[in-house]
Design an enzyme around this catalytic site. Structure first.
Site, PDB file in Angstrom:
ATOM      1  N   ARG A  86       0.822  -1.226   0.000  1.00 37.68           N
ATOM      2  CA  ARG A  86       0.000   0.000   0.000  1.00 37.68           C
ATOM      3  C   ARG A  86       0.851   1.269   0.000  1.00 37.68           C
ATOM      4  NH1 ARG A  86      -2.542   1.357   4.484  1.00 37.68           N
ATOM      5  NH2 ARG A  86      -3.040  -0.794   5.006  1.00 37.68           N
ATOM      6  N   TYR A 140     -15.530  19.772 -13.627  1.00 37.41           N
ATOM      7  CA  TYR A 140     -16.054  18.478 -14.084  1.00 37.41           C
ATOM      8  C   TYR A 140     -17.229  18.073 -13.174  1.00 37.41           C
ATOM      9  CZ  TYR A 140     -15.514  13.373 -14.925  1.00 37.41           C
ATOM     10  OH  TYR A 140     -15.697  12.051 -15.210  1.00 37.41           O
ATOM     11  N   ASP A 142      -7.407  21.579 -11.139  1.00 30.65           N
ATOM     12  CA  ASP A 142      -7.486  20.426 -12.035  1.00 30.65           C
ATOM     13  C   ASP A 142      -6.859  20.866 -13.347  1.00 30.65           C
ATOM     14  OD1 ASP A 142      -8.264  18.541 -13.959  1.00 30.65           O
ATOM     15  OD2 ASP A 142     -10.112  18.033 -12.891  1.00 30.65           O
ATOM     16  N   LYS A 186      -6.434  10.505 -18.963  1.00 33.91           N
ATOM     17  CA  LYS A 186      -6.539  11.197 -20.272  1.00 33.91           C
ATOM     18  C   LYS A 186      -5.190  11.158 -20.991  1.00 33.91           C
ATOM     19  CE  LYS A 186     -10.411  12.134 -18.233  1.00 33.91           C
ATOM     20  NZ  LYS A 186     -11.501  11.184 -18.331  1.00 33.91           N
TER      21      LYS A 186
HETATM   22  C1  LIG Z   1     -11.277  17.567 -16.245  1.00 34.48           C
HETATM   23  C2  LIG Z   1     -11.435  16.216 -15.630  1.00 34.48           C
HETATM   24  N1  LIG Z   1     -11.021  16.036 -14.380  1.00 34.48           N
HETATM   25  C3  LIG Z   1     -11.157  14.843 -13.768  1.00 34.48           C
HETATM   26  C4  LIG Z   1     -11.729  13.778 -14.411  1.00 34.48           C
HETATM   27  C5  LIG Z   1     -11.884  12.479 -13.673  1.00 34.48           C
HETATM   28  O1  LIG Z   1     -10.953  11.539 -14.082  1.00 34.48           O
HETATM   29  P1  LIG Z   1     -11.224   9.976 -13.927  1.00 34.48           P
HETATM   30  O2  LIG Z   1     -12.278   9.629 -14.909  1.00 34.48           O
HETATM   31  O3  LIG Z   1      -9.892   9.357 -14.162  1.00 34.48           O
HETATM   32  O4  LIG Z   1     -11.690   9.752 -12.515  1.00 34.48           O
HETATM   33  C6  LIG Z   1     -12.168  13.913 -15.727  1.00 34.48           C
HETATM   34  C7  LIG Z   1     -12.779  12.767 -16.442  1.00 34.48           C
HETATM   35  O5  LIG Z   1     -13.360  12.901 -17.490  1.00 34.48           O
HETATM   36  C8  LIG Z   1     -12.029  15.180 -16.353  1.00 34.48           C
HETATM   37  O6  LIG Z   1     -12.460  15.395 -17.599  1.00 34.48           O
END
Ligand SMILES: Cc1ncc(COP(=O)(O)O)c(C=O)c1O
Length: 395
Positions: A61, A114, A186, A211
């Site tokens: 972990r 998001y 983010d 992504k």
């Molecule tokens: C801007 C953004 N932040 C965070 C996330 C979340 O990522 P995950 O799907 O890996 O949890 C996404 C997913 O589409 C996103 O577009």
């Protein structure tokens, strides 16, 4: 490996995280699967306990060299004190917020984050006694008007999801730091390659590595890179929450990381070409892309970013969402689905008006988010043109 890391991002992408003790001389560190780590003697076990958090194998972990190499590489690229890897982007977001907030605190969150990040605030943080106020991402230094006695953190997404406004992170961070609040960004869209969120004032830069860093649409992963102020909090909280990622996915991310620069340049080139072409298309009302002068925050993008990636949105000139099958169903080169950042092109109809609370979204027709992949750009234009013509027949 060189004695001193180059300050050029392209070189860092190739060399960072490749410590000899992790790679044993091969180019990328192997996939270390581990839960139990065996100690030969009682003395070694006792020594292991002492060194558990100092990058020695101790228990699964706490990670293995595959994860550490990815964390090290990301921290190097972002100029962070350290980075932590998670099983998804959402896990990175949740762990980062929980690292800096406690019951009774107030959180400010950009209206354009998001959607699941909003839900985390409304469904989970609220339950823990943390209240969230959403704000217009273009607020800049006026964010100070929203500060409350208990404001402890500001969360932005740069640029925002679906509508791509670029917030003024340095102005927001300056105001937030004036009241000792933490700033979380983010930074998934730009990746560390095109935007250094920490340098521009964030205390934690968060990435859905699912992504562009993984880059091949085949693994879920999150990474948070923290400055000296927050790394200790992030490390302790993430460990307490049991957050980490599987070594196979970390390995895929590390592999994707090495080619991030060349992939992003092609995403950028293809997406810009298509965005400029769509701007002039008669079926289009607006193209929402940070590198276009019409995008709110374009000047901030020009000032703070070094590139743009493959994700942007179009607003159609008219028509109704219920008829979008005419646009989507016969596409030849675009797939339809959630996520983005892989090598392939995608469409996704979305409705910002159903999500936002601090801003209002008005448009003459539906919004479609496009992810422009690495295909031939003329093939993609032909596909979109045919789709737009099919949709125009519905109104
Ligand atoms: C801007 C953004 N932040 C965070 C996330 C979340 O990522 P995950 O799907 O890996 O949890 C996404 C997913 O589409 C996103 O577009």
């Amino acid at each position: 490996m060189p004695d001193k890391m180059s300050d050029k991002k392209q070189t860092k992408i190739v060399q960072a995280g490749r410590k000899k003790e992790w790679t044993r001389g091969v180019v990328n560190p192997p996939v270390y699967h581990a839960s139990t780590v065996l100690f030969e003697t009682y003395a070694e076990l006792r020594e292991g306990v002492k060194k558990a958090f100092q990058g020695e194998l101790f228990y699964g972990r706490l990670g293995t060299p595959t994860l550490w190499a990815l964390e090290d590489a990301m921290a190097e690229l972002e100029g962070a004190k350290g980075a932590k890897v998670y099983g998804s982007g959402m896990a990175a977001i949740a762990s980062s917020l929980l690292s800096v907030l406690k019951s009774g605190d107030h959180l400010l969150m950009a209206d354009t984050v998001y959607e699941p990040t909003r839900k985390l605030a409304g469904r989970v943080l609220r339950r823990l006694g943390i209240e969230t106020t959403f704000f217009d991402p273009m607020i800049g230094a006026k964010i100070k008007d929203l500060f409350q006695d208990k404001t402890r953190a500001v969360f932005i997404e740069t640029p925002g999801s679906l509508t791509f406004e670029v917030p003024d992170l340095p102005a927001i961070a300056k105001a937030a730091h004036g009241i000792d609040a933490y700033v979380l960004a983010d930074n998934t869209w730009a990746t560390p390659l095109f935007h250094n969120a920490l340098e521009h004032g964030a205390d934690i830069s968060i990435h859905a590595a699912t992504k562009y860093i993984v880059g091949h649409a085949d693994a879920m992963l999150g990474i948070a890179s923290a400055n000296a102020r927050t790394y200790g909090l992030l490390k302790v909280t993430s460990f307490a929450l049991g957050q980490l990622a599987g070594p196979d996915d970390a390995y895929l991310a590390l592999r994707g990381f090495r080619t991030l620069d060349v992939r992003l340049k092609r995403h950028q080139e293809n997406a810009l070409d298509i965005a400029r072409w769509l701007e002039k298309h008669p079926a289009i009302d607006r193209v929402l892309h940070p590198a276009l002068p019409s995008c709110p925050g374009h000047e901030i993008w020009k000032r703070d970013f070094t590139g743009s990636t493959g994700l942007f949105s179009i607003v159609l000139r008219g028509g109704e969402a219920k008829n979008l099958g005419a646009f989507c169903d016969q596409l030849q080169h675009f797939g339809m689905g959630f996520s983005w950042g892989g090598f392939e092109s995608l469409v996704l109809p979305q409705a910002p008006e159903d999500i936002r609370t601090a801003t209002s979204w008005q448009a003459p027709g539906p919004l479609i988010r496009l992810h422009i992949g690495l295909e031939d750009v003329d093939d993609l234009k032909e596909d979109l043109d045919a789709a737009l013509k099919r949709f125009e027949k519905t109104f």
